[in-house]
Design a protein around this motif. Structure first.
Motif, PDB file in Angstrom:
ATOM      1  N   ARG A  19       0.841  -1.196   0.000  1.00  9.72           N
ATOM      2  CA  ARG A  19       0.000   0.000   0.000  1.00  9.72           C
ATOM      3  C   ARG A  19       0.876   1.246   0.000  1.00  9.72           C
ATOM      4  O   ARG A  19       0.558   2.245  -0.620  1.00  9.72           O
ATOM      5  CB  ARG A  19      -0.914  -0.003   1.236  1.00  9.72           C
ATOM      6  CG  ARG A  19      -1.887   1.159   1.288  1.00  9.72           C
ATOM      7  CD  ARG A  19      -2.824   1.044   2.471  1.00  9.72           C
ATOM      8  NE  ARG A  19      -2.095   1.025   3.742  1.00  9.72           N
ATOM      9  CZ  ARG A  19      -2.671   0.884   4.930  1.00  9.72           C
ATOM     10  NH1 ARG A  19      -3.982   0.722   5.013  1.00  9.72           N
ATOM     11  NH2 ARG A  19      -1.950   0.884   6.037  1.00  9.72           N
ATOM     12  N   ASP A  20       2.004   1.146   0.708  1.00 10.87           N
ATOM     13  CA  ASP A  20       2.951   2.260   0.797  1.00 10.87           C
ATOM     14  C   ASP A  20       4.305   1.769   0.302  1.00 10.87           C
ATOM     15  O   ASP A  20       4.962   0.955   0.962  1.00 10.87           O
ATOM     16  CB  ASP A  20       3.050   2.750   2.247  1.00 10.87           C
ATOM     17  CG  ASP A  20       3.957   3.956   2.413  1.00 10.87           C
ATOM     18  OD1 ASP A  20       4.633   4.337   1.439  1.00 10.87           O
ATOM     19  OD2 ASP A  20       3.995   4.511   3.529  1.00 10.87           O
ATOM     20  N   ALA A  21       4.734   2.263  -0.861  1.00 11.83           N
ATOM     21  CA  ALA A  21       5.981   1.794  -1.465  1.00 11.83           C
ATOM     22  C   ALA A  21       7.204   2.110  -0.613  1.00 11.83           C
ATOM     23  O   ALA A  21       8.262   1.500  -0.783  1.00 11.83           O
ATOM     24  CB  ALA A  21       6.145   2.418  -2.847  1.00 11.83           C
ATOM     25  N   ARG A  22       7.063   3.032   0.327  1.00  9.63           N
ATOM     26  CA  ARG A  22       8.192   3.373   1.190  1.00  9.63           C
ATOM     27  C   ARG A  22       8.511   2.259   2.175  1.00  9.63           C
ATOM     28  O   ARG A  22       9.563   2.287   2.824  1.00  9.63           O
ATOM     29  CB  ARG A  22       7.897   4.662   1.952  1.00  9.63           C
ATOM     30  CG  ARG A  22       7.826   5.911   1.068  1.00  9.63           C
ATOM     31  CD  ARG A  22       7.339   7.112   1.834  1.00  9.63           C
ATOM     32  NE  ARG A  22       5.976   6.910   2.346  1.00  9.63           N
ATOM     33  CZ  ARG A  22       5.294   7.824   3.040  1.00  9.63           C
ATOM     34  NH1 ARG A  22       5.852   8.989   3.322  1.00  9.63           N
ATOM     35  NH2 ARG A  22       4.063   7.562   3.466  1.00  9.63           N
ATOM     36  N   ARG A  23       7.628   1.283   2.311  1.00 12.15           N
ATOM     37  CA  ARG A  23       7.827   0.197   3.266  1.00 12.15           C
ATOM     38  C   ARG A  23       8.582  -0.994   2.672  1.00 12.15           C
ATOM     39  O   ARG A  23       8.735  -2.011   3.324  1.00 12.15           O
ATOM     40  CB  ARG A  23       6.474  -0.262   3.827  1.00 12.15           C
ATOM     41  CG  ARG A  23       5.719   0.832   4.553  1.00 12.15           C
ATOM     42  CD  ARG A  23       4.546   0.277   5.331  1.00 12.15           C
ATOM     43  NE  ARG A  23       4.991  -0.590   6.411  1.00 12.15           N
ATOM     44  CZ  ARG A  23       4.171  -1.241   7.237  1.00 12.15           C
ATOM     45  NH1 ARG A  23       2.863  -1.126   7.088  1.00 12.15           N
ATOM     46  NH2 ARG A  23       4.647  -2.017   8.189  1.00 12.15           N
ATOM     47  N   VAL A  24       9.033  -0.860   1.453  1.00  9.70           N
ATOM     48  CA  VAL A  24       9.781  -1.953   0.839  1.00  9.70           C
ATOM     49  C   VAL A  24      11.186  -2.000   1.446  1.00  9.70           C
ATOM     50  O   VAL A  24      11.941  -1.032   1.348  1.00  9.70           O
ATOM     51  CB  VAL A  24       9.901  -1.757  -0.689  1.00  9.70           C
ATOM     52  CG1 VAL A  24      10.639  -2.933  -1.309  1.00  9.70           C
ATOM     53  CG2 VAL A  24       8.528  -1.591  -1.310  1.00  9.70           C
TER      54      VAL A  24
END
Length: 297
Positions: free
Chosen positions: A34-39
């Motif tokens: 949902r949030d690409a920053r959490r990859v």
């Protein structure tokens, strides 16, 4: 082989992705965030991993996510703030099923779907928060030619909530597993990951992900061995459960956690035959190993 993991952020999903990327079969993996920053960087930099944006709660955002996938791993994310978590779990699983099958109602590529569930999910009533897994399982039936429910034992990492109180003087931890010598199967998230990866890569059927049985007293000894200190146990007795969980959750989740806890304690509906109808897969990590790893993180 191409595998999609949705949602990709929970720890069990991360462990599954890590196991898949390390597997000799060398599958390609897509994680849906949902949030690409959490990859995590370790995944972002891997040549066989791709991150895409999508929200399990937004059916339209999943259009095309499973195109070309051979297998899918999914999990119900935490629903602690939901007014009706049981209904929400079924809705989220329905979104996954719809996306896997595609607009035409028939998947062109996905042959297997693995849902990370919980022991006790075979019971329709009396298991509290585990009912979210039961509802999700029911919603996912028919989502692929092969649908596998991985019903996991009590997570060893649940004891991570005790890390703060272990820093107290004197150190202590709370436990709802009573009496102190009552044992239940426990498994690590790392073991869940490699077992899930194996289920995605090979043929199989419904699997109970089990581990060695441990008691509150065993947890106390593991904490003492890892910290080198004497650690006190504060048991949460049955009549204290509502107040205990009310400190962490709002309703209805607090009451669902009370019912869930009672379900796996002596006399509970899920205390016997937790693994009914399932093939048992055993984890390898010991409680001592997992506790040490949690303290080092």
């Amino acid at each position: 082989m191409h595998i999609v993991v949705l949602p990709a952020s929970p720890k069990t999903s991360q462990s599954t992705i890590r196991a898949l990327l390390a597997d000799p079969a060398e599958p390609t993996v897509t994680g849906v965030y949902r949030d690409a920053r959490r990859v995590p960087d370790e995944f972002r930099q891997h040549p066989r991993f791709e991150a895409v944006q999508g929200d399990i709660a937004d059916a339209q955002s999943l259009d095309g996510v499973f195109a070309g996938a051979d297998a899918v791993a999914t999990i119900t994310p935490p629903l602690h703030a939901e007014a009706d978590p049981i209904a929400k779990a079924r809705e989220l699983a329905g979104n996954v099923k719809h996306a896997v099958l595609g607009q035409g109602g028939k998947s062109s590529s996905v042959k297997r779907l693995v849902y990370v569930s919980s022991v006790g999910a075979q019971f329709e009533q009396g298991t509290g928060e585990i009912r979210t897994n039961h509802e999700a399982e029911q919603a996912l039936l028919g989502a692929a030619p092969e649908v596998v429910f991985m019903r996991c034992a009590y997570f060893m990492e649940n004891w991570a909530t005790s890390l703060a109180t272990l820093k107290a003087d004197p150190p202590f931890f709370y436990s709802v597993i009573c009496p102190a010598d009552y044992k239940i199967p426990m498994v690590s998230v790392r073991d869940i990951g490699w077992i899930c990866a194996a289920q995605l890569l090979a043929d199989g059927s419904a699997a109970s992900v089990d581990g060695d049985p441990y008691s509150t007293r065993d947890v106390q000894q593991a904490f003492e061995a890892a910290t080198g200190k004497t650690v006190e146990v504060k048991l949460v007795q049955d009549d204290q459960l509502p107040g205990f969980f009310a400190q962490a959750f709002k309703e209805p989740m607090a009451s669902l956690f009370v019912e869930m806890t009672r379900s796996f304690l002596p006399g509970g509906v899920a205390a016997k035959d937790m693994n009914q109808g399932a093939q048992i897969r055993r984890g390898k990590d010991t409680l001592n190993e997992t506790v040490r790893r949690m303290l080092e993180e």
